[in-house]
Design a protein around this motif. Structure first.
Motif, PDB file in Angstrom:
ATOM      1  N   SER A   1       0.708  -1.280   0.000  1.00 34.99           N
ATOM      2  CA  SER A   1       0.152  -0.104   0.016  1.00 34.99           C
ATOM      3  C   SER A   1       0.753   1.131  -0.085  1.00 34.99           C
ATOM      4  O   SER A   1       0.482   2.491  -0.331  1.00 34.99           O
TER       5      SER A   1
ATOM      6  N   ALA B   1      -4.182   6.133  -5.627  1.00 27.55           N
ATOM      7  CA  ALA B   1      -4.222   5.662  -4.144  1.00 27.55           C
ATOM      8  C   ALA B   1      -5.751   4.884  -3.926  1.00 27.55           C
ATOM      9  O   ALA B   1      -5.244   3.749  -3.076  1.00 27.55           O
TER      10      ALA B   1
ATOM     11  N   LYS C   1      -5.424   0.957  -2.706  1.00 33.90           N
ATOM     12  CA  LYS C   1      -5.888   0.608  -1.187  1.00 33.90           C
ATOM     13  C   LYS C   1      -6.804  -0.758  -1.447  1.00 33.90           C
ATOM     14  O   LYS C   1      -7.031  -1.309  -0.352  1.00 33.90           O
TER      15      LYS C   1
END
Length: 839
Positions: free
Chosen positions: A163, A203, A207
């Motif tokens: 991540s 992002a 995620k």
């Protein structure tokens, strides 16, 4: 030039060209091209910058594969990276088929609507290995070539820090494609095909990834031709960056044989020049396996600065996949320091196809032997750390080594200490070369590159390139001046900039070789289409650049097609489409024929050669087959049956008015050839036949203020670019009103980024539209049709070597990157040249 009529003013790399007498200036090109040519030798050695700034991405092969070149200037101990990203390669999290086959579930039957979610039950789907596609595509393990395929690939991730990393989806597809990651749509393409697109994940997408339960789901619809699906996930290597500071790029300009850059590197200026000596009227330079990178450094503040320059490359230039083992050598020869790399296997001419890179022969990085320069082989960390810290390369003592690139990265590095740079400039150059050992296989016989006639070894070629550096650079400067001057006079500055952007792409998509009897062959590769070699309907749109500047090269593009028919290997009454799949020219591999298209192309190009040469001697050598082809067109050309033309991506079409126009021009051309060969009966017969066909064509195609796409389709239209030859070659077959009507219609029909090919789509073709624009009587009308093409090239968001097939509404390229057909942009220059010749 020799008589003082013209002179070239080059005050620096950024000087202007001046024509003495009327002080007419021809400035360097200001066109922002989709990709900048850097090293362009042939279809395999073709490296480009795909970004506006040279340091924003890795240098890439035209296919998109990394062919890393990194450049750094060290000024007073601080490093400024001006080229490349510093060899921070992508590492696979989920491998694609380039590295290994992968397994997934798939179906060819439309699934339920939630097929792309993790919860969907796919137990009744088949299991197969990727890549998926038609058998002629690279890395295919599961064949699929018609209709639709749905694929679900489940995977887990071992890296607990995933991540926190930058992730990239890499995918390929042919044709309409959509892809989902854990239920989120990442890709939706419409009708396109792409090869190994690198798409960063945002992002939220990163995620969504978990340790155990992840899914990539993809759907592809194949409209026709080849089919393909491959994808994977990748991350940046976590290598310490010693070259993190970027230089400030201030200028970039593309001329026919050279690309110029300027940078501010703190208190000094760096001027950089990439030179491919593709001078069309000099066969030795045209065939040269060596390109130059030249550099000049000067102080901006008139203070002395301690400066060193660095370049590095990797063995990726010499492999097709990273699991191949390579050798690397470090040696000296004829006052040159040489780094050489290539695969251990050396399966010469062992691969054929489209989206592949060469994995036989050897890549060379070479520089002058001197006390101020050095070359070294080593790991990225050892090389970069030494240069960043000390301004020198490490003394690794490696003379020969071997590595597998998926296991270990290795750099081939060059550096020069430019010393204290103040008011006087410091300059130098290095050479990049490639020896492919054998270039093409022609009906079972391996043929070598033309340059091997003169140089027994690559070391000898490098030595000659070093010896003649200044002479070769001057030759390229003069050639750039000539080509740009010709283009400006023919069609204006924007037109000249399009010519400059097309020049190296058109030429480097070919290979100049010696045939079995020592004859000259110039083989094209049909890049980013199907990989065919010597495709006639690729030669045809590219031919204006070669007819304009060297008809001997043009003949070398036709001779193997003539030989194919005249030898009896090709037995059909019309011309072949190709002679194989590059680099294997062992007979046509295209699955289908283009009878009127290719036959018309061969006759028209042979006529153009005769008119430029001022004699029909070349046609006389092939008169029997030219006569047979002309008779075929006399029977089949007026109203073509349901068949393909060069725009085969648009599908078959019967009664094609533009294809009929090609047949008329070809028959008229045969009549002109007969006249030049003092065959009055044939000349009269075929010239009058062409005139009767033109009258009949107008009757059938007329649709009010324009002419139809097909004779039986009222309310349609298409570009009639094939008629341009009536004007360019002075055939005088058509009534003047035909071109005038068409051009008037084009002017009111074109879109923001150009004129569509026809009413069926909003697609445009750069080469076709320049031909249509050349039909215009007035300079103003020509400019009105050219301006949107310049705008497309300048504004497209598609960063690939110039795509000739694109969307005229939004400037997105559809496909066909790096193809030679952009040589067709030179049609206006050819027209201008022949009009002046006839005066």
């Amino acid at each position: 030039m020799k008589r003082g009529i013209l002179f070239l003013l080059l005050t620096t790399f950024w000087g202007v060209f001046v024509e003495a007498g009327n002080n007419k200036e021809v400035p360097v090109s200001n066109l922002r091209v989709p990709a900048y040519p850097l090293v362009t030798i042939d279809p395999y050695i073709s490296a480009w910058s795909h970004t506006d700034k040279l340091y924003e991405d890795e240098v890439r092969h035209w296919t998109g594969t990394e062919h890393s070149l990194t450049g750094v200037l060290r000024v007073d101990g601080k490093c400024y990276r001006f080229m490349g990203k510093g060899e921070q390669a992508l590492t696979s999290i989920l491998k694609d088929a380039r590295d290994e086959e992968w397994t997934a579930r798939y179906t060819n039957t439309m699934p339920y609507a939630d097929w792309y979610t993790k919860e969907y039950n796919d137990t009744e789907w088949q299991e197969g290995a990727g890549a998926f596609g038609s058998a002629d595509m690279p890395h295919v393990k599961t064949e699929w070539n018609q209709g639709d395929i749905w694929i679900r690939r489940k995977f887990s991730i071992e890296d607990k820090n995933i991540s926190k990393k930058r992730l990239y989806l890499v995918y390929s597809h042919d044709d309409v494609f959509e892809l989902y990651l854990n239920g989120q749509m990442l890709v939706s393409t419409g009708y396109k095909w792409r090869n190994y697109v690198v798409q960063p994940l945002d992002a939220e997408q990163v995620k969504s990834l978990t340790a155990e339960d992840n899914l990539i789901a993809a759907h592809c619809h194949n409209t026709k031709g080849g089919a393909y699906v491959d994808f994977g996930l990748f991350t940046d290597d976590e290598m310490e960056s010693f070259f993190g500071t970027e230089a400030e790029q201030t200028k970039v300009s593309v001329l026919p044989t050279q690309t110029y850059y300027s940078f501010y590197c703190g208190p000094v200026q760096l001027d950089l020049k990439f030179t491919s000596p593709l001078v069309l009227n000099d066969l030795d330079l045209l065939s040269s396996p060596v390109n130059y990178i030249s550099y000049e450094v000067r102080s901006l503040d008139k203070c002395a600065h301690d400066v060193q320059i660095y370049f590095s490359a990797t063995p990726r230039w010499a492999v097709n996949s990273l699991d191949q083992e390579v050798s690397v050598e470090n040696y000296r020869s004829s006052d040159i320091h040489i780094l050489k790399t290539g695969t251990l296997e050396q399966n010469v001419l062992g691969k054929s196809g489209d989206i592949i890179c060469i994995d036989w022969g050897y890549f060379y990085l070479a520089g002058n032997l001197s006390e101020s320069s050095d070359m070294s082989v080593g790991t990225p960390r050892s090389i970069q750390e030494s240069f960043a810290g000390k301004g020198i390369l490490p003394d690794t003592k490696i003379s020969r080594t071997s590595v597998r690139l998926d296991k270990e990265e290795i750099l081939l590095a060059y550096s020069e200490n430019l010393g204290n740079v103040r008011e006087r400039k410091s300059e130098g150059y290095l050479m990049i070369g490639y020896d492919d050992i054998a270039s093409v296989q022609y009906f079972g016989k391996n043929l070598k590159a033309y340059w091997k006639k003169k140089y027994p070894t690559m070391d000898a070629a490098l030595a000659d390139a070093r010896k003649n550096y200044k002479k070769n650079m001057q030759r390229c400067d003069e050639w750039d001046y000539k080509v740009m001057k010709d283009a400006v006079e023919a069609g204006g500055q924007q037109y000249a900039e399009l010519c400059a952007a097309s020049y190296r792409q058109a030429i480097s998509a070919h290979k100049l070789v010696c045939g079995p009897a020592g004859e000259l062959f110039f083989f094209s590769k049909e890049n980013n289409s199907n990989g065919s070699i010597g495709t006639v309907d690729v030669t045809y749109p590219s031919c204006p650049i070669f007819i304009r500047y060297n008809t001997e090269i043009m003949k070398a593009m036709l001779d193997f097609i003539f030989d194919y028919s005249e030898s009896g290997r090709w037995k059909k009454p019309f011309a072949a489409h190709d002679v194989g799949t590059y680099p294997l020219a062992n007979g046509q591999t295209y699955q289908g024929d283009m009878p009127v298209e290719e036959t018309g192309n061969m006759l028209i190009m042979t006529t153009a050669i005769a008119i430029v040469d001022g004699n029909a001697d070349y046609a006389a050598k092939h008169w029997e087959i030219l006569t047979a082809w002309s008779n075929y067109l006399a029977e089949a050309g007026m109203d073509p049956e349901n068949q393909l033309c060069t725009e085969d991506f648009a599908g078959h079409l019967a009664h094609n008015a533009n294809l009929s126009a090609k047949a008329i021009m070809a028959i008229a051309g045969y009549g002109r050839l007969a006249e030049m060969l003092n065959k009055p009966e044939e000349a009269k017969k075929f010239t009058e036949m062409a005139k009767r066909m033109a009258i009949e064509w107008e009757r059938r195609a007329d649709d009010g203020d324009h002419y139809r796409l097909a004779f039986d389709m009222p309310g349609t239209w298409s570009q009639k670019y094939n008629f341009v030859w009536d004007k360019v070659l002075g055939l005088n077959i058509l009534p003047d009103r035909i071109m005038k009507k068409e051009v008037t219609f084009y002017l009111k029909t074109q879109n923001k980024y150009g004129l569509p090919l026809d009413n069926r789509f909003t697609w445009g073709k750069t080469d076709d539209t320049v031909w249509s624009a050349t039909m215009a009587d007035s300079e103003g009308d020509f400019q009105e049709l050219i301006r949107p093409i310049w705008k497309y090239v300048n504004e497209t968001s598609s960063r690939v070597p110039l795509g000739d097939w694109y969307e005229t509404l939004n400037a997105d390229y559809i496909n066909f990157r790096a193809r030679s057909v952009v040589g067709g942009v030179f049609m206006k220059s050819l027209d201008y040249y022949l009009r002046n010749k006839r005066k």
